[in-house]
Design a protein around this motif. Structure first.
Motif, PDB file in Angstrom:
ATOM      1  N   HIS A  99     -81.679 -39.365  -4.678  1.00  0.00           N
ATOM      2  CA  HIS A  99     -81.182 -40.734  -4.556  1.00  0.00           C
ATOM      3  C   HIS A  99     -79.993 -40.987  -5.474  1.00  0.00           C
ATOM      4  O   HIS A  99     -79.710 -40.225  -6.380  1.00  0.00           O
ATOM      5  CB  HIS A  99     -82.310 -41.734  -4.850  1.00  0.00           C
ATOM      6  N   SER A 100     -79.351 -42.091  -5.228  1.00  0.00           N
ATOM      7  CA  SER A 100     -78.158 -42.463  -5.984  1.00  0.00           C
ATOM      8  C   SER A 100     -78.498 -43.533  -7.014  1.00  0.00           C
ATOM      9  O   SER A 100     -79.359 -44.379  -6.766  1.00  0.00           O
ATOM     10  CB  SER A 100     -77.103 -43.003  -5.017  1.00  0.00           C
ATOM     11  N   PRO A 101     -77.792 -43.541  -8.146  1.00  0.00           N
ATOM     12  CA  PRO A 101     -77.999 -44.623  -9.118  1.00  0.00           C
ATOM     13  C   PRO A 101     -77.358 -45.936  -8.669  1.00  0.00           C
ATOM     14  O   PRO A 101     -77.480 -46.939  -9.337  1.00  0.00           O
ATOM     15  CB  PRO A 101     -77.340 -44.092 -10.391  1.00  0.00           C
ATOM     16  N   GLN A 102     -76.699 -45.917  -7.501  1.00  0.00           N
ATOM     17  CA  GLN A 102     -76.119 -47.147  -6.961  1.00  0.00           C
ATOM     18  C   GLN A 102     -77.178 -47.883  -6.148  1.00  0.00           C
ATOM     19  O   GLN A 102     -77.037 -48.099  -4.954  1.00  0.00           O
ATOM     20  CB  GLN A 102     -74.909 -46.844  -6.086  1.00  0.00           C
ATOM     21  N   SER A 103     -78.220 -48.275  -6.794  1.00  0.00           N
ATOM     22  CA  SER A 103     -79.309 -48.990  -6.147  1.00  0.00           C
ATOM     23  C   SER A 103     -79.384 -50.390  -6.737  1.00  0.00           C
ATOM     24  O   SER A 103     -79.221 -50.571  -7.944  1.00  0.00           O
ATOM     25  CB  SER A 103     -80.619 -48.234  -6.387  1.00  0.00           C
ATOM     26  N   TRP A 104     -79.650 -51.370  -5.916  1.00  0.00           N
ATOM     27  CA  TRP A 104     -79.648 -52.744  -6.401  1.00  0.00           C
ATOM     28  C   TRP A 104     -80.790 -53.572  -5.845  1.00  0.00           C
ATOM     29  O   TRP A 104     -80.878 -54.767  -6.112  1.00  0.00           O
ATOM     30  CB  TRP A 104     -78.315 -53.418  -6.068  1.00  0.00           C
ATOM     31  N   ALA A 105     -81.702 -52.968  -5.106  1.00  0.00           N
ATOM     32  CA  ALA A 105     -82.801 -53.730  -4.504  1.00  0.00           C
ATOM     33  C   ALA A 105     -83.668 -54.405  -5.570  1.00  0.00           C
ATOM     34  O   ALA A 105     -84.257 -55.455  -5.318  1.00  0.00           O
ATOM     35  CB  ALA A 105     -83.648 -52.818  -3.621  1.00  0.00           C
ATOM     36  N   HIS A 106     -83.732 -53.842  -6.755  1.00  0.00           N
ATOM     37  CA  HIS A 106     -84.557 -54.386  -7.828  1.00  0.00           C
ATOM     38  C   HIS A 106     -83.814 -55.457  -8.648  1.00  0.00           C
ATOM     39  O   HIS A 106     -84.368 -55.998  -9.595  1.00  0.00           O
ATOM     40  CB  HIS A 106     -85.012 -53.258  -8.753  1.00  0.00           C
ATOM     41  N   ILE A 107     -82.589 -55.760  -8.281  1.00  0.00           N
ATOM     42  CA  ILE A 107     -81.782 -56.747  -9.008  1.00  0.00           C
ATOM     43  C   ILE A 107     -81.709 -58.033  -8.188  1.00  0.00           C
ATOM     44  O   ILE A 107     -81.405 -58.006  -6.999  1.00  0.00           O
ATOM     45  CB  ILE A 107     -80.337 -56.220  -9.245  1.00  0.00           C
ATOM     46  N   ASN A 108     -81.967 -59.149  -8.838  1.00  0.00           N
ATOM     47  CA  ASN A 108     -81.842 -60.453  -8.180  1.00  0.00           C
ATOM     48  C   ASN A 108     -80.381 -60.878  -8.280  1.00  0.00           C
ATOM     49  O   ASN A 108     -79.934 -61.377  -9.298  1.00  0.00           O
ATOM     50  CB  ASN A 108     -82.761 -61.464  -8.852  1.00  0.00           C
ATOM     51  N   MET A 152     -73.075 -31.221   7.331  1.00  0.00           N
ATOM     52  CA  MET A 152     -74.045 -31.914   6.472  1.00  0.00           C
ATOM     53  C   MET A 152     -73.381 -32.420   5.194  1.00  0.00           C
ATOM     54  O   MET A 152     -73.667 -33.535   4.745  1.00  0.00           O
ATOM     55  CB  MET A 152     -75.212 -30.979   6.157  1.00  0.00           C
ATOM     56  N   ASP A 153     -72.499 -31.614   4.595  1.00  0.00           N
ATOM     57  CA  ASP A 153     -71.790 -32.042   3.390  1.00  0.00           C
ATOM     58  C   ASP A 153     -70.908 -33.256   3.671  1.00  0.00           C
ATOM     59  O   ASP A 153     -70.857 -34.202   2.872  1.00  0.00           O
ATOM     60  CB  ASP A 153     -70.934 -30.904   2.829  1.00  0.00           C
ATOM     61  N   ILE A 154     -70.213 -33.233   4.799  1.00  0.00           N
ATOM     62  CA  ILE A 154     -69.343 -34.367   5.158  1.00  0.00           C
ATOM     63  C   ILE A 154     -70.180 -35.603   5.414  1.00  0.00           C
ATOM     64  O   ILE A 154     -69.837 -36.709   4.965  1.00  0.00           O
ATOM     65  CB  ILE A 154     -68.462 -33.999   6.368  1.00  0.00           C
ATOM     66  N   GLU A 155     -71.290 -35.450   6.104  1.00  0.00           N
ATOM     67  CA  GLU A 155     -72.173 -36.588   6.376  1.00  0.00           C
ATOM     68  C   GLU A 155     -72.724 -37.175   5.081  1.00  0.00           C
ATOM     69  O   GLU A 155     -72.784 -38.388   4.901  1.00  0.00           O
ATOM     70  CB  GLU A 155     -73.321 -36.148   7.290  1.00  0.00           C
ATOM     71  N   ALA A 156     -73.103 -36.309   4.141  1.00  0.00           N
ATOM     72  CA  ALA A 156     -73.619 -36.783   2.851  1.00  0.00           C
ATOM     73  C   ALA A 156     -72.545 -37.560   2.094  1.00  0.00           C
ATOM     74  O   ALA A 156     -72.828 -38.612   1.502  1.00  0.00           O
ATOM     75  CB  ALA A 156     -74.118 -35.601   2.021  1.00  0.00           C
ATOM     76  N   MET A 157     -71.311 -37.059   2.121  1.00  0.00           N
ATOM     77  CA  MET A 157     -70.221 -37.754   1.434  1.00  0.00           C
ATOM     78  C   MET A 157     -69.944 -39.107   2.087  1.00  0.00           C
ATOM     79  O   MET A 157     -69.732 -40.104   1.402  1.00  0.00           O
ATOM     80  CB  MET A 157     -68.963 -36.891   1.423  1.00  0.00           C
ATOM     81  N   LEU A 158     -69.947 -39.146   3.398  1.00  0.00           N
ATOM     82  CA  LEU A 158     -69.729 -40.416   4.095  1.00  0.00           C
ATOM     83  C   LEU A 158     -70.850 -41.407   3.785  1.00  0.00           C
ATOM     84  O   LEU A 158     -70.600 -42.610   3.649  1.00  0.00           O
ATOM     85  CB  LEU A 158     -69.613 -40.188   5.603  1.00  0.00           C
ATOM     86  N   ASN A 159     -72.076 -40.914   3.654  1.00  0.00           N
ATOM     87  CA  ASN A 159     -73.185 -41.791   3.290  1.00  0.00           C
ATOM     88  C   ASN A 159     -72.994 -42.370   1.893  1.00  0.00           C
ATOM     89  O   ASN A 159     -73.298 -43.536   1.650  1.00  0.00           O
ATOM     90  CB  ASN A 159     -74.507 -41.035   3.373  1.00  0.00           C
TER      91      ASN A 159
END
Length: 174
Positions: free
Chosen positions: A140-149, A61-68
């Motif tokens: 969640h991650s702060p690497q989110s961009w859906a709200h940015i045009n 699970m830790d490896i999968e989370a890191m890969l995600n």
């Protein structure tokens, strides 16, 4: 022969050059043995890791989370880059470095904005909503961009740059 020192030809027959150095063939043989020994250790470590990976759910699970997280960072980079980020559209290395620095600046600005938003928004919420928001933020991650045009036109005039967060400008000493 007794106590007489051997002649030069006898040194080579004895396996050294008279200075204590090994001939090249023997040196190569020892180097090859060392490499095989190192590869054996590496193979042993890899085997132990694979066995741990199979046995431990938490490790998987830790490896999968890191890969995600890595995949999210790669998708974020592709979203910020104009065109294909895998292609070099600039001929000069200096231009490529400037483009990469600009992409990094844009990504950092988006992440900074997300942190500012995530810091101020839960503070304004009631306690029940605050707890729920904090669970969501942690997941969640702060690497989110859906709200940015990403393809929009941006206006950085003084009027539009009014501080909506109450962040004071840096005070410069005279």
């Amino acid at each position: 022969m007794g106590g007489n020192p051997p002649v030069h030809g006898d040194h080579q027959a004895q396996g050294n050059d008279g200075l204590g150095h090994l001939p090249e063939a023997q040196l190569l043989f020892q180097t090859e043995q060392s490499i095989h020994s190192t590869q054996g250790v590496r193979t042993h470590r890899q085997t132990l890791f694979i066995l741990r990976y199979i046995d431990r759910v938490d490790l998987r699970m830790d490896i999968e989370a890191m890969l995600n997280k890595v995949e999210l960072a790669n998708r974020f980079t592709r979203a910020v880059a104009v065109g294909s980020p895998r292609e070099f559209i600039f001929a000069l290395q200096e231009d490529q470095q400037v483009a990469e620095a600009c992409n990094r600046l844009i990504k950092n600005a988006i992440i900074c904005w997300n942190y500012l938003y995530l810091e101020t928004r839960p503070r304004a919420a009631d306690p029940e909503t605050h707890a729920e928001m904090m669970k969501t933020v942690k997941a969640h991650s702060p690497q989110s961009w859906a709200h940015i045009n990403m393809l929009g036109e941006y206006d950085f005039s003084d009027k539009t740059l009014a501080d909506s967060f109450g962040i004071l400008p840096l005070i410069t000493s005279p």
